[in-house]
Structure formats: structure tokens, C-alpha cells
Design a protein around this motif. Structure first.
Motif, PDB file in Angstrom:
ATOM      1  N   ALA A 144      16.232  -4.133   5.034  1.00 22.59           N
ATOM      2  CA  ALA A 144      15.855  -5.189   4.092  1.00 22.59           C
ATOM      3  C   ALA A 144      16.104  -6.569   4.688  1.00 22.59           C
ATOM      4  N   ILE A 145      17.234  -6.702   5.401  1.00 26.69           N
ATOM      5  CA  ILE A 145      17.575  -8.002   5.992  1.00 26.69           C
ATOM      6  C   ILE A 145      16.633  -8.350   7.147  1.00 26.69           C
ATOM      7  N   ILE A 146      16.420  -7.395   8.050  1.00 27.86           N
ATOM      8  CA  ILE A 146      15.637  -7.673   9.261  1.00 27.86           C
ATOM      9  C   ILE A 146      14.138  -7.684   8.967  1.00 27.86           C
ATOM     10  N   LEU A 147      13.643  -6.616   8.321  1.00 31.41           N
ATOM     11  CA  LEU A 147      12.199  -6.516   8.114  1.00 31.41           C
ATOM     12  C   LEU A 147      11.702  -7.510   7.077  1.00 31.41           C
ATOM     13  N   GLY A 148      12.583  -7.900   6.128  1.00 30.25           N
ATOM     14  CA  GLY A 148      12.185  -8.912   5.163  1.00 30.25           C
ATOM     15  C   GLY A 148      11.855 -10.232   5.830  1.00 30.25           C
ATOM     16  N   SER A 149      12.695 -10.649   6.772  1.00 31.46           N
ATOM     17  CA  SER A 149      12.439 -11.912   7.481  1.00 31.46           C
ATOM     18  C   SER A 149      11.281 -11.780   8.468  1.00 31.46           C
ATOM     19  N   LEU A 150      11.170 -10.597   9.097  1.00 27.62           N
ATOM     20  CA  LEU A 150      10.077 -10.397  10.046  1.00 27.62           C
ATOM     21  C   LEU A 150       8.716 -10.385   9.356  1.00 27.62           C
ATOM     22  N   SER A 151       8.669  -9.883   8.118  1.00 31.91           N
ATOM     23  CA  SER A 151       7.384  -9.860   7.406  1.00 31.91           C
ATOM     24  C   SER A 151       6.916 -11.265   7.067  1.00 31.91           C
ATOM     25  N   ASP A 152       7.867 -12.184   6.840  1.00 31.53           N
ATOM     26  CA  ASP A 152       7.488 -13.577   6.607  1.00 31.53           C
ATOM     27  C   ASP A 152       6.952 -14.226   7.880  1.00 31.53           C
ATOM     28  N   LYS A 153       7.374 -13.689   9.027  1.00 32.87           N
ATOM     29  CA  LYS A 153       6.951 -14.280  10.301  1.00 32.87           C
ATOM     30  C   LYS A 153       5.689 -13.625  10.855  1.00 32.87           C
ATOM     31  N   PHE A 154       5.594 -12.291  10.769  1.00 36.94           N
ATOM     32  CA  PHE A 154       4.487 -11.565  11.396  1.00 36.94           C
ATOM     33  C   PHE A 154       3.475 -10.997  10.401  1.00 36.94           C
ATOM     34  N   GLY A 155       3.749 -11.101   9.127  1.00 37.29           N
ATOM     35  CA  GLY A 155       2.792 -10.648   8.131  1.00 37.29           C
ATOM     36  C   GLY A 155       3.195  -9.344   7.468  1.00 37.29           C
ATOM     37  N   ARG A 156       2.700  -9.141   6.241  1.00 32.93           N
ATOM     38  CA  ARG A 156       3.030  -7.939   5.488  1.00 32.93           C
ATOM     39  C   ARG A 156       2.376  -6.701   6.085  1.00 32.93           C
ATOM     40  N   ARG A 157       1.109  -6.821   6.455  1.00 34.66           N
ATOM     41  CA  ARG A 157       0.347  -5.665   6.934  1.00 34.66           C
ATOM     42  C   ARG A 157       0.950  -5.080   8.206  1.00 34.66           C
ATOM     43  N   THR A 158       1.261  -5.919   9.177  1.00 37.38           N
ATOM     44  CA  THR A 158       1.799  -5.449  10.450  1.00 37.38           C
ATOM     45  C   THR A 158       3.103  -4.686  10.254  1.00 37.38           C
ATOM     46  N   LEU A 159       3.996  -5.252   9.461  1.00 39.58           N
ATOM     47  CA  LEU A 159       5.297  -4.600   9.239  1.00 39.58           C
ATOM     48  C   LEU A 159       5.155  -3.329   8.407  1.00 39.58           C
ATOM     49  N   LEU A 165       4.860   4.260  10.297  1.00 36.83           N
ATOM     50  CA  LEU A 165       4.966   5.035  11.534  1.00 36.83           C
ATOM     51  C   LEU A 165       6.418   5.401  11.824  1.00 36.83           C
ATOM     52  N   GLN A 166       7.317   4.438  11.702  1.00 39.25           N
ATOM     53  CA  GLN A 166       8.734   4.702  11.985  1.00 39.25           C
ATOM     54  C   GLN A 166       9.294   5.744  11.031  1.00 39.25           C
ATOM     55  N   LEU A 167       8.944   5.661   9.744  1.00 35.85           N
ATOM     56  CA  LEU A 167       9.452   6.622   8.769  1.00 35.85           C
ATOM     57  C   LEU A 167       8.898   8.019   9.038  1.00 35.85           C
ATOM     58  N   ASN A 200       7.127  -4.538   1.802  1.00 35.17           N
ATOM     59  CA  ASN A 200       5.774  -4.976   2.145  1.00 35.17           C
ATOM     60  C   ASN A 200       4.713  -4.348   1.253  1.00 35.17           C
ATOM     61  N   SER A 201       4.963  -3.151   0.736  1.00 38.55           N
ATOM     62  CA  SER A 201       4.031  -2.565  -0.231  1.00 38.55           C
ATOM     63  C   SER A 201       3.991  -3.411  -1.493  1.00 38.55           C
ATOM     64  N   LEU A 202       5.163  -3.810  -1.969  1.00 42.79           N
ATOM     65  CA  LEU A 202       5.227  -4.632  -3.175  1.00 42.79           C
ATOM     66  C   LEU A 202       4.530  -5.972  -2.954  1.00 42.79           C
ATOM     67  N   SER A 203       4.734  -6.565  -1.775  1.00 42.33           N
ATOM     68  CA  SER A 203       4.103  -7.851  -1.484  1.00 42.33           C
ATOM     69  C   SER A 203       2.588  -7.719  -1.416  1.00 42.33           C
ATOM     70  N   LEU A 204       2.091  -6.713  -0.696  1.00 45.22           N
ATOM     71  CA  LEU A 204       0.648  -6.528  -0.574  1.00 45.22           C
ATOM     72  C   LEU A 204       0.015  -6.156  -1.911  1.00 45.22           C
ATOM     73  N   ASN A 205       0.798  -5.533  -2.772  1.00 43.49           N
ATOM     74  CA  ASN A 205       0.282  -5.196  -4.094  1.00 43.49           C
ATOM     75  C   ASN A 205       0.167  -6.449  -4.961  1.00 43.49           C
ATOM     76  N   GLU A 265      -4.603  -8.102   5.502  1.00 46.50           N
ATOM     77  CA  GLU A 265      -3.408  -8.932   5.407  1.00 46.50           C
ATOM     78  C   GLU A 265      -3.484  -9.786   4.142  1.00 46.50           C
ATOM     79  N   SER A 266      -2.341 -10.204   3.646  1.00 47.53           N
ATOM     80  CA  SER A 266      -2.299 -11.078   2.475  1.00 47.53           C
ATOM     81  C   SER A 266      -2.910 -12.428   2.823  1.00 47.53           C
ATOM     82  N   ALA A 267      -3.980 -12.787   2.125  1.00 51.33           N
ATOM     83  CA  ALA A 267      -4.630 -14.078   2.384  1.00 51.33           C
ATOM     84  C   ALA A 267      -3.687 -15.225   2.040  1.00 51.33           C
ATOM     85  N   ARG A 268      -2.857 -15.015   1.064  1.00 50.12           N
ATOM     86  CA  ARG A 268      -1.886 -16.046   0.698  1.00 50.12           C
ATOM     87  C   ARG A 268      -0.917 -16.284   1.847  1.00 50.12           C
TER      88      ARG A 268
END
Length: 527
Positions: A144-159, A165-167, A200-205, A265-268
Motif C-alpha cells: 500500500a505504501i510503495i505501490l500507492g505512491s508509484l501509481s501516482d507517478k506511473f499511472g493506475r493501469r501500469t501498476l 502478474l505478480q499475484l 488501482n482497481s478502485l481508482s480505475l473504477n 489509463e485514467s484520463a484524469r
């Protein structure tokens, strides 16, 4: 005007939104089961000391009051006279015992194989069972700490794609773990990935849904976790070997990984990260899927930036947790995260120890899942008509009292009934606390506030399995802790403002103005 108005112009709730949430929902059903998978993969079968080359255990193992072999002790010397006694309780007092010399024998009727029976995580090693779940929850927290910040930087879709895949890889690989330590490491990676999927599912939703529809669509999306527990109960009943069950719950996630490449990707997010041209291309694609191609073609970068002008201005300044404490938000900052922590703590404390009930663990899992449906429905109606604050207090303090009552009773049927109701209310508390959180914090610092509260929630779910170990010192202590904490947390809700029918705040000044409105609950009720 805002981005939600732009979504309305290209179809609002159109074909794209329904396809998007359906695919995310299916993946959520697969992912959600990993949260409680250890109820079956780490179940504890009935066991007693192994006596080599002997089929009769009476002379070798003490028996309890129910005439069952005790789990962790054997006689130092064989007591052959017990063969001729109708009760193993005869003449056993004072006989010397010792710990099991040759390992354990497990009953295989309910579980063919679990990590407990395979690696002998019983008696002096039984704490390792709870430790493995805690390690998984640590993975959820770190993710939550790492991927939350990375999604703001690299996008919801990529993460999201990476997390699927990782899961899938970590979950499938767990089934081939050669040792307990490898198992724990892979479970950590799985928990890490689960956070990425959920965030990221919640964000893209939500970021593709107009504001007026976010509440109902958010509720529909969270229903996938209830369904995942129902599906898990049936799957675990059919597959009683932990390795095969692990594969059955992990391999289908590869399907989610494959179709996740379709998600746009989220257009927003693209617009806020200075990529308006890519955002326009995706908006036009969405408008074509929704049958609004003409309206989509009319949207230019200038139109997009005009709709998002306020959000872009707000995003220019970065806020930290310090700003939560050093502003009029401090009352929310102090009072609100504790209910989040207590909800996760007590929820996982109840749901991760199903074997303490006398019913079949598969049946308990199913009942625990089904009770969420009426409880979440009632809590939704309460939030709509009685307000967020009253509902939040109720779904924290009432189940807390039920857990305390559960601890004090001995009639197993009543205990199970109280535990089921408490679990359903704690599940509905998740839904309430998520909505309440998003409405309490202003736009400029909302993600920071939600992130901090989510971190404490992860700490609660991480410590819940460890508290179970306290039953070795006092059997009622875990239950007392799971009951008292939400009651105390519910008291803090009294100091939070009501948000029913109150516009979402954009700035810290908006929050301060709302806090000092006279009698906010009555005002909200009249509206």
C-alpha cells in the motif's frame, strides 16, 4: 465544470463503464479470496503424538475429558493397563508425560493436507501459523505504501497490470513451496501485489464514473469481496489439499492479467500529469464505445484543461501528514484513523480463526460471507437516512459489544450466532469508513489523509493474528481485545463532523467552516 461533467458529455454511465466494472469485479473475486485463504491452507487438523508401528494409542497418549487424545503429550512409559479400561481417565493422574518424540499423526477427514500438517506447525511451533498470516499482512502494508505512491507517478493501469502478474506468479509459486520460510516469502509478495490490485482497481473504477454514481458503483465493486468468500468456501470444500487449493485460487488471475491490457489509463491521471494528448485519445475511445463518438471528437486539449482547471491548480502543491496535524484538520486526523484501524483489527481477528466454532469450517466460512449481504444493505440505508457519523458509531460499537458478550458465554450456538452478526457488521463498517474518509478530507489533501488511515488499517489487520497468540496466557484475552478496541474507537467518532448532504470540501478552509456549523446532524437530516 469538472472532469465529471466531461464524463457526462461522453455517455456518463455507458457501455464502457459497465464493461470496465465487470472485468474489475471478476478479478476482484479472484483476488479477494487471498485475504482469508489461510483459513483453509493453514487449517489445523486434529492431531496427536505419533506412535511408530502401533495402532492402539491408549497406553501411550493421555486423553482429555471427551476421551480424545491430547495433542502435544505422550506418556514417558507405556501404560498397558489402560487397554483394559473403558475410560482413558482411569489411573492417569500423576503419570509422567513428555512432548512428542516422533512427530504427530493427523486426521485427514476434513483436510487432506495443510501447511500445518505438512510442516508440523503445532504445539511449540503453532505460533508460526499466525506468524505467516502476519507476514502476508505486512506485505499488504508495504504494498500500500510503495505501490500507492508509484501509481501516482506511473499511472493506475501500469501498476494494476504488474500487480495482477505478480499475484498470479507469487500465488501459483506458493503452491510449490519446499519449506515454511519460502512459503512466507511468497505470501509476502502476494500480499504486496494484493494492495496494488485493490488500490488501482478502485481508482480505475471510480475515476471513470461521474460523481453522482460513485457511491452505488463503489458499493457494487466492494461486493466482489463478499462473493469471493462464498466462492472460496465452495472451492476449499471441493479441494482439501492446500497446494491444489492455492493453485486453484491463483492460476485464474493470469486471465485477469491478460485482459487487463484492455483497460485504458485514467484520463484524469493523464491530464494531471501533463499528458493531455494521451488523455484526449483515450476519451475519444471511450466515447466511441459509449456511442458518443461525435461528442468525443469535439473534446480538445483546451476543453479538457478547462474542465480540470481547479483540480490541476490543487495538485500543484504537495501536502504531507504534517499538514494534517498542523491545520484545523487535526481533529479529523486524530479521531478518524483509529476507527479504520479498529475495523480491520477486529474484522480479521474474527474471520481468521473459524475453527474455534463447532461447525464445519466450510459452513462457517459460507455463513460469514452471506451475513455481509443484509448487513451491508442495512448500513447503506442508514448512511443515506441517518447520516455517516451515526452509522459509523453503530457499526463499530454494536459488534464490539457482541464480541464481548460472545466471550462471556459458553453456549456454543449463541456464541456462533453473535460472532456471525458481529462479523457482518464489521464488514459493513468497511464500506462506511471508506465513504466517510473520502468525505471528511478536502480535495487538496484527501489522498494523504486516506493513505495515512489506510496505513493504520493495515497495521490493525497485521496485528490481529498476533493477538490470537495471547490465548496461551488467558483464553478470553483475544476476544476481549477484539471487542474493546472498536468500542473505544467508536467513542472517537463522536468528535467527527457529519457529512451527509454536505458538499465535498476542496480546501482546508472548507473543512473548518463545516466543523463549526451549528447542529450539523439536524441540518443534514432536514435536507
Amino acid at each position: 465544470m469538472g472532469f465529471s461533467d466531461l464524463l457526462d458529455s461522453i455517455g456518463g454511465l455507458g457501455r464502457f463503464q459497465f464493461i470496465n466494472i465487470t472485468l474489475l469485479f471478476f478479478a476482484g473475486v479472484l483476488v479477494g479470496s487471498h485475504q482469508v485463504l489461510q483459513n483453509f491452507t493453514a487449517a489445523v487438523p486434529e492431531h496427536h503424538c505419533k506412535i511408530p508401528n502401533m495402532t492402539i494409542v491408549y497406553p501411550f497418549i493421555p486423553h482429555d475429558q471427551n476421551n480424545k487424545p491430547v495433542s502435544c503429550l505422550q506418556f514417558k512409559e507405556p501404560q498397558w493397563h489402560l487397554i483394559f479400561s473403558n475410560s482413558s481417565l482411569t489411573n492417569t493422574t500423576g503419570l509422567e508425560t513428555e512432548t512428542c518424540r516422533h512427530g504427530w499423526t493427523y486426521k485427514r477427514q476434513e483436510f487432506t493436507e495443510t501447511i500445518v500438517s505438512e510442516w508440523d506447525l503445532v504445539c511449540d511451533m503453532k505460533h508460526l501459523r499466525h506468524t505467516s498470516q502476519t507476514i502476508y499482512m505486512i506485505g499488504v502494508l508495504v504494498g500500500a505504501i510503495i505501490l500507492g505512491s508509484l501509481s501516482d507517478k506511473f499511472g493506475r493501469r501500469t501498476l494494476l497490470i504488474w500487480s495482477y502478474l505478480q499475484l498470479a506468479v507469487a500465488g501459483t509459486s506458493t503452491a510449490f513451496s519446499p519449506s515454511y520460510s519460502v512459503y512466507c516469502f511468497l505470501r509476502f509478495l502476494a500480499g504486496f501485489a494484493v494492495s496494488g490490485v485493490l488500490l488501482n482497481s478502485l481508482s480505475l473504477n471510480l475515476e471513470w464514473i461521474p460523481i453522482r454514481s460513485r457511491t452505488i458503483f463503489g458499493a457494487v465493486f466492494t461486493a466482489c469481496f463478499t462473493l469471493s468468500q462464498i466462492v472460496l468456501a465452495g472451492t476449499a470444500f471441493a479441494i482439501q489439499d492446500w497446494r491444489k487449493l492455492q493453485i486453484a485460487q491463483s492460476v485464474p488471475i493470469f486471465v485477469a492479467f491478460i485482459y487487463s491490457w484492455w483497460f485504458p489509463e485514467s484520463a484524469r491521471w493523464l491530464a494531471l500529469n501533463k499528458k493531455p494528448d494521451q488523455a484526449i485519445q483515450i476519451i475519444k475511445k471511450v466515447s466511441r464505445i459509449n456511442g458518443r463518438a461525435k461528442e468525443g471528437e469535439a473534446i480538445t486539449a483546451e476543453v479538457l484543461l478547462m474542465h480540470m482547471q481547479k483540480e490541476i491548480q490543487v495538485s500543484k502543491k504537495a501536502y504531507t501528514v504534517y499538514d494534517l496535524f498542523a491545520t484545523p484538520l487535526r481533529r479529523i486526523f486524530v479521531c478518524h484513523p483509529l476507527p479504520r484501524c479498529a475495523t480491520s483489527f477486529s474484522y480479521f481477528g474474527l474471520i481468521m480463526d473459524l475453527q474455534k466454532f463447532t461447525l464445519s469450517v466450510y459452513l462457517v466460512q459460507l455463513i460469514f460471507a452471506l451475513i455481509e449481504i443484509p448487513c451491508k444493505t442495512v448500513s447503506s440505508l442508514m448512511m443515506m437516512f441517518l447520516g455517516r457519523r451515526f452509522t459509523q458509531k453503530s457499526v463499530l460499537m454494536v459488534p464490539g459489544c457482541l464480541v464481548l458478550l460472545f466471550v462471556s458465554l459458553f453456549l456454543q450456538t449463541v456464541r456462533t450466532t453473535l460472532a456471525v452478526i458481529a462479523k457482518g457488521l464489521f464488514a459493513s463498517c468497511f464500506k462506511c469508513v471508506y465513504m466517510y474518509t473520502s468525505e471528511l478530507y478536502p480535495t487538496i489533501i484527501r489522498q494523504t489523509g486516506i493513505g495515512f488511515a489506510s496505513t493504520l488499517a493495515s497495521v490493525g489487520s497485521m496485528t490481529a493474528p498476533l493477538v490470537m497468540m495471547l490465548e496461551d496466557y488467558f483464553s478470553s484475552l483475544p476476544g476481549l481485545t477484539y471487542g474493546l478496541f472498536p468500542i473505544i474507537a467508536g467513542c472517537f467518532v463522536f468528535f467527527l463532523p457529519e457529512t451527509l448532504n454536505v458538499p465535498l470540501p476542496d480546501t482546508i478552509d472548507d473543512v473548518e467552516a463545516q466543523q463549526y456549523q451549528p447542529k450539523p446532524e439536524k441540518t443534514a437530516g432536514k435536507k
